[in-house]
Design a protein around this motif. Sequence first.
Motif, PDB file in Angstrom:
ATOM      1  N   ALA A 243      94.451 -22.000 -52.384  1.00 18.16           N
ATOM      2  CA  ALA A 243      94.722 -21.811 -50.952  1.00 18.16           C
ATOM      3  C   ALA A 243      94.632 -20.346 -50.536  1.00 18.16           C
ATOM      4  O   ALA A 243      94.595 -20.050 -49.340  1.00 18.16           O
ATOM      5  CB  ALA A 243      96.096 -22.378 -50.597  1.00 18.16           C
TER       6      ALA A 243
ATOM      7  N   GLU B  59     106.914 -25.645 -47.469  1.00 18.57           N
ATOM      8  CA  GLU B  59     105.912 -26.462 -48.156  1.00 18.57           C
ATOM      9  C   GLU B  59     106.053 -26.402 -49.671  1.00 18.57           C
ATOM     10  O   GLU B  59     105.598 -27.301 -50.371  1.00 18.57           O
ATOM     11  CB  GLU B  59     104.503 -26.017 -47.762  1.00 18.57           C
ATOM     12  CG  GLU B  59     104.219 -26.077 -46.274  1.00 18.57           C
ATOM     13  CD  GLU B  59     104.184 -27.501 -45.745  1.00 18.57           C
ATOM     14  OE1 GLU B  59     103.572 -28.353 -46.418  1.00 18.57           O
ATOM     15  OE2 GLU B  59     104.775 -27.755 -44.679  1.00 18.57           O
ATOM     16  N   ILE B  63     101.654 -25.765 -50.745  1.00 21.04           N
ATOM     17  CA  ILE B  63     100.882 -24.930 -49.804  1.00 21.04           C
ATOM     18  C   ILE B  63      99.789 -24.160 -50.549  1.00 21.04           C
ATOM     19  O   ILE B  63      98.788 -23.762 -49.949  1.00 21.04           O
ATOM     20  CB  ILE B  63     101.822 -23.984 -49.020  1.00 21.04           C
ATOM     21  CG1 ILE B  63     101.141 -23.506 -47.714  1.00 21.04           C
ATOM     22  CG2 ILE B  63     102.241 -22.780 -49.851  1.00 21.04           C
ATOM     23  CD1 ILE B  63     102.080 -22.755 -46.765  1.00 21.04           C
ATOM     24  N   HIS B  67      93.421 -28.167 -49.872  1.00 24.09           N
ATOM     25  CA  HIS B  67      93.754 -29.108 -48.807  1.00 24.09           C
ATOM     26  C   HIS B  67      92.462 -29.556 -48.119  1.00 24.09           C
ATOM     27  O   HIS B  67      91.419 -29.589 -48.750  1.00 24.09           O
ATOM     28  CB  HIS B  67      94.778 -28.480 -47.867  1.00 24.09           C
ATOM     29  CG  HIS B  67      96.130 -28.375 -48.505  1.00 24.09           C
ATOM     30  ND1 HIS B  67      97.021 -29.406 -48.530  1.00 24.09           N
ATOM     31  CD2 HIS B  67      96.711 -27.359 -49.201  1.00 24.09           C
ATOM     32  CE1 HIS B  67      98.104 -29.043 -49.197  1.00 24.09           C
ATOM     33  NE2 HIS B  67      97.938 -27.808 -49.623  1.00 24.09           N
ATOM     34  N   SER B  68      92.527 -29.832 -46.821  1.00 17.07           N
ATOM     35  CA  SER B  68      91.362 -30.439 -46.179  1.00 17.07           C
ATOM     36  C   SER B  68      90.371 -29.397 -45.669  1.00 17.07           C
ATOM     37  O   SER B  68      90.723 -28.241 -45.433  1.00 17.07           O
ATOM     38  CB  SER B  68      91.814 -31.315 -45.008  1.00 17.07           C
ATOM     39  OG  SER B  68      92.105 -30.497 -43.893  1.00 17.07           O
ATOM     40  N   GLY B  71      91.286 -28.565 -41.765  1.00 14.36           N
ATOM     41  CA  GLY B  71      92.518 -27.856 -41.418  1.00 14.36           C
ATOM     42  C   GLY B  71      93.615 -28.846 -41.074  1.00 14.36           C
ATOM     43  O   GLY B  71      93.346 -29.994 -40.733  1.00 14.36           O
ATOM     44  N   PRO B  72      94.902 -28.403 -41.150  1.00 12.18           N
ATOM     45  CA  PRO B  72      96.031 -29.326 -40.968  1.00 12.18           C
ATOM     46  C   PRO B  72      96.078 -29.918 -39.560  1.00 12.18           C
ATOM     47  O   PRO B  72      95.863 -29.218 -38.568  1.00 12.18           O
ATOM     48  CB  PRO B  72      97.261 -28.455 -41.234  1.00 12.18           C
ATOM     49  CG  PRO B  72      96.797 -27.052 -41.183  1.00 12.18           C
ATOM     50  CD  PRO B  72      95.335 -27.029 -41.467  1.00 12.18           C
ATOM     51  N   GLN B 269      86.870 -24.867 -47.605  1.00 11.64           N
ATOM     52  CA  GLN B 269      87.957 -25.177 -46.677  1.00 11.64           C
ATOM     53  C   GLN B 269      88.650 -23.882 -46.273  1.00 11.64           C
ATOM     54  O   GLN B 269      88.495 -22.856 -46.929  1.00 11.64           O
ATOM     55  CB  GLN B 269      88.956 -26.129 -47.323  1.00 11.64           C
ATOM     56  CG  GLN B 269      89.560 -25.607 -48.611  1.00 11.64           C
ATOM     57  CD  GLN B 269      90.497 -26.629 -49.263  1.00 11.64           C
ATOM     58  OE1 GLN B 269      91.657 -26.357 -49.472  1.00 11.64           O
ATOM     59  NE2 GLN B 269      89.972 -27.808 -49.563  1.00 11.64           N
ATOM     60  N   SER B 271      92.189 -21.477 -45.397  1.00 11.43           N
ATOM     61  CA  SER B 271      93.398 -21.184 -46.166  1.00 11.43           C
ATOM     62  C   SER B 271      94.587 -21.923 -45.582  1.00 11.43           C
ATOM     63  O   SER B 271      95.030 -21.636 -44.472  1.00 11.43           O
ATOM     64  CB  SER B 271      93.691 -19.681 -46.157  1.00 11.43           C
ATOM     65  OG  SER B 271      95.020 -19.461 -46.598  1.00 11.43           O
ATOM     66  N   GLN B 272      95.142 -22.853 -46.364  1.00  8.21           N
ATOM     67  CA  GLN B 272      96.301 -23.610 -45.900  1.00  8.21           C
ATOM     68  C   GLN B 272      97.484 -22.671 -45.621  1.00  8.21           C
ATOM     69  O   GLN B 272      98.286 -22.948 -44.717  1.00  8.21           O
ATOM     70  CB  GLN B 272      96.682 -24.644 -46.978  1.00  8.21           C
ATOM     71  CG  GLN B 272      97.763 -25.621 -46.574  1.00  8.21           C
ATOM     72  CD  GLN B 272      97.217 -26.770 -45.712  1.00  8.21           C
ATOM     73  OE1 GLN B 272      96.071 -26.739 -45.256  1.00  8.21           O
ATOM     74  NE2 GLN B 272      98.052 -27.763 -45.487  1.00  8.21           N
ATOM     75  N   LEU B 276      99.154 -22.839 -41.958  1.00 10.25           N
ATOM     76  CA  LEU B 276     100.518 -23.331 -41.762  1.00 10.25           C
ATOM     77  C   LEU B 276     101.435 -22.217 -41.255  1.00 10.25           C
ATOM     78  O   LEU B 276     102.417 -22.498 -40.548  1.00 10.25           O
ATOM     79  CB  LEU B 276     101.057 -23.957 -43.043  1.00 10.25           C
ATOM     80  CG  LEU B 276     100.405 -25.299 -43.409  1.00 10.25           C
ATOM     81  CD1 LEU B 276     101.114 -25.932 -44.600  1.00 10.25           C
ATOM     82  CD2 LEU B 276     100.388 -26.277 -42.222  1.00 10.25           C
TER      83      LEU B 276
END
Lengths: 396, 396
Positions: A243, B59, B63, B67-68, B71-72, B269, B271-272, B276
Amino acid sequence: MAILNASKRHQPNTGLKMTDLFAQANQANNISFGMGLPDETVFPSAALQKAFTQAIAQEGADIFQYHSTQGPASLRQKIAAMTKTYFGLTASAEQVILTQGGQQAIDMVGRAFLDKNDHIVVEGPTYMGALEAFDSYEPTYHEVPVNDDGMDIAHLKQILRQFPDIKFVYTVPDFQNPTGVTMSLAKRKALLALAEEYDFYIIEDSPYRYLRYTGDMVPSIASLDTSGKVILISSFSKILSPALRTGWLIANKQLIALFLDIKSALDVQPSQISLLAIDQFLAENNIDEHIRAVNAVYKDKCATMVHYLETYLPAHVQFTKPEGGFFLWLSLPEAQDAGKLLLGPVLQEANVVYVPSEIQYASRQIKNQLRLNFTYPSHEDIKDGIMRLAQVLKSI
Amino acid sequence: MAILNASKRHQPNTGLKMTDLFAQANQANNISFGMGLPDETVFPSAALQKAFTQAIAQEGADIFQYHSTQGPASLRQKIAAMTKTYFGLTASAEQVILTQGGQQAIDMVGRAFLDKNDHIVVEGPTYMGALEAFDSYEPTYHEVPVNDDGMDIAHLKQILRQFPDIKFVYTVPDFQNPTGVTMSLAKRKALLALAEEYDFYIIEDSPYRYLRYTGDMVPSIASLDTSGKVILISSFSKILSPALRTGWLIANKQLIALFLDIKSALDVQPSQISLLAIDQFLAENNIDEHIRAVNAVYKDKCATMVHYLETYLPAHVQFTKPEGGFFLWLSLPEAQDAGKLLLGPVLQEANVVYVPSEIQYASRQIKNQLRLNFTYPSHEDIKDGIMRLAQVLKSI
């Protein structure tokens, strides 16, 4: 329905798609050996949280401003030092460009060197994300088979004799994604000699090198290079956290200005916040100790998967035994189609996800193989998943 | 020296280069009106620091995982709500893709639609970063002059009659980068009617729309679109912090799968962690109040620059008076070359940096204009810099 005005590189693809697989991998009742995910328990979460807080506190408002395209010098120096330790390569901080994960570095290489129909060499199989990136530049692919000691150099020589204008050879030499095999020293030297003779670059993509569980380190290709032919790509994704979206590219100084122009056009610059948090983490923590701790966890998981494969797989299925990294590779009888098997009994009866070989070959021709990840699932899921998978594979 | 194996799109460029200018802008003794930087004093640094800390605490280790690609959802919902407020556009969270700044969204548009030599329309002048991104896809550019109320629609019609297969029109309709002008409602409607007639996309790039200092909001082009022809790009860079590297693209649902494939190939993707943290900031703080506070600061700076330009500029220099945004635009007598002036007396005597027009036109033909940024320099630097610049411009 066709998309209005879409470029030719993005015409609808009717084949197997990664995104469909990932949707399956996320179903709660499936055990996923599919994606290449780290084990969340090895993330140094508390230390990373502290590093973000400290970096922002130290820099104040300035950390939220625009900064450089290349990334902060202090972090580039630390990456150069890590590269000396793990790759045996002496590179200056000026030769390091921070990228949005290793994936962006791969895309930048495509953009730097490829005109439509240019010739490149990839391993067969290879990292499917590299194929996604290179596909955008519409190259002509040549595929070199991967043996237990890395790419088949005799086959590469045949390709080069027929197509001497190869732009680059892309390789994952350490615990290859997807097969898990490592290229021998002799083959690394032979590849470099060919790069000299035919004047092509070697793209050495090595995010897994830090993660060796058994056996001895083989010198990196970059450390053997004396003429600036190797472009080295690596990342914090597999050893710290994906991440953070932080990878890097190391190249000869002449190429740096070109890559900076490309990075600038792609997304202006990396995130100063994430980069200074990583810099802070590396200043406050011993990355080598952290990597050793990660290796201890993954070594056991790798051994567990190999154990259950040895115990339960039928004799007509072969598999690799990697010395490190994230993956191992299964070969089914030639008539089998691992993609069809997945969408049929493997998902429906065994509730297991893997990545079929079809989308990991540039040629899309070889269908009887598959990739298994052993770092993400728990030991129990590895046991259950392999037993259930073996049950399906016995009946083929 | 030529670079081995470089692609044609990256042959050495002998013209003026942005990177050289930015090096000048960073010299401590120069006053920079060059780059488009926010004022660091408006960053909500303490609230952002808290948001990073809280997001990571909430998280936990998750975190730091992959992830996707999109994006969240929680952040995409908040962006959809902001888009309703500021753009009058009702879009679902499914239509929003998070990108690495607005720049990556621009590059993704190029990749989605452009084959080599495809025809596109840009404003003359336009955002130089968009030219950098589109250059990679080697399009044929058509340039539409920008008047005080936006692009010259009559000129655009001429282009379309001659070249009806335009893939898209790229526009910055609100407080345009670089001129500062805003497209009128009548022209927005006319542009949309042409998009319907000739079946092209409108790329509405609007990072500055939130920053209006005087006058009334003009409806966004996306809010007037009834057939999915508009792709909207915006960003947190100008209202929150550019170091978050977070922009987004909003498009019709048919295009989302294509853009997700492209985003995945570019860098997997976003950066979560950053996303967040932004989500947390937006949950805990009132973004509209924050934007009003930013506007108050920039409105005064804009007024200061206009005041000193009115007071000191010689009569042979014209300039725009923007109602918002980051920039205004100076036009020197036609025989002048703003690039040569910059590298000569402007840097050497006035110690001021601006961006010459040459690199802000796709044609590279118009050289007597220049862009000034008023958000970054202090009021004192604006006064001193404009007086020193005016002194040089009096003597031309």
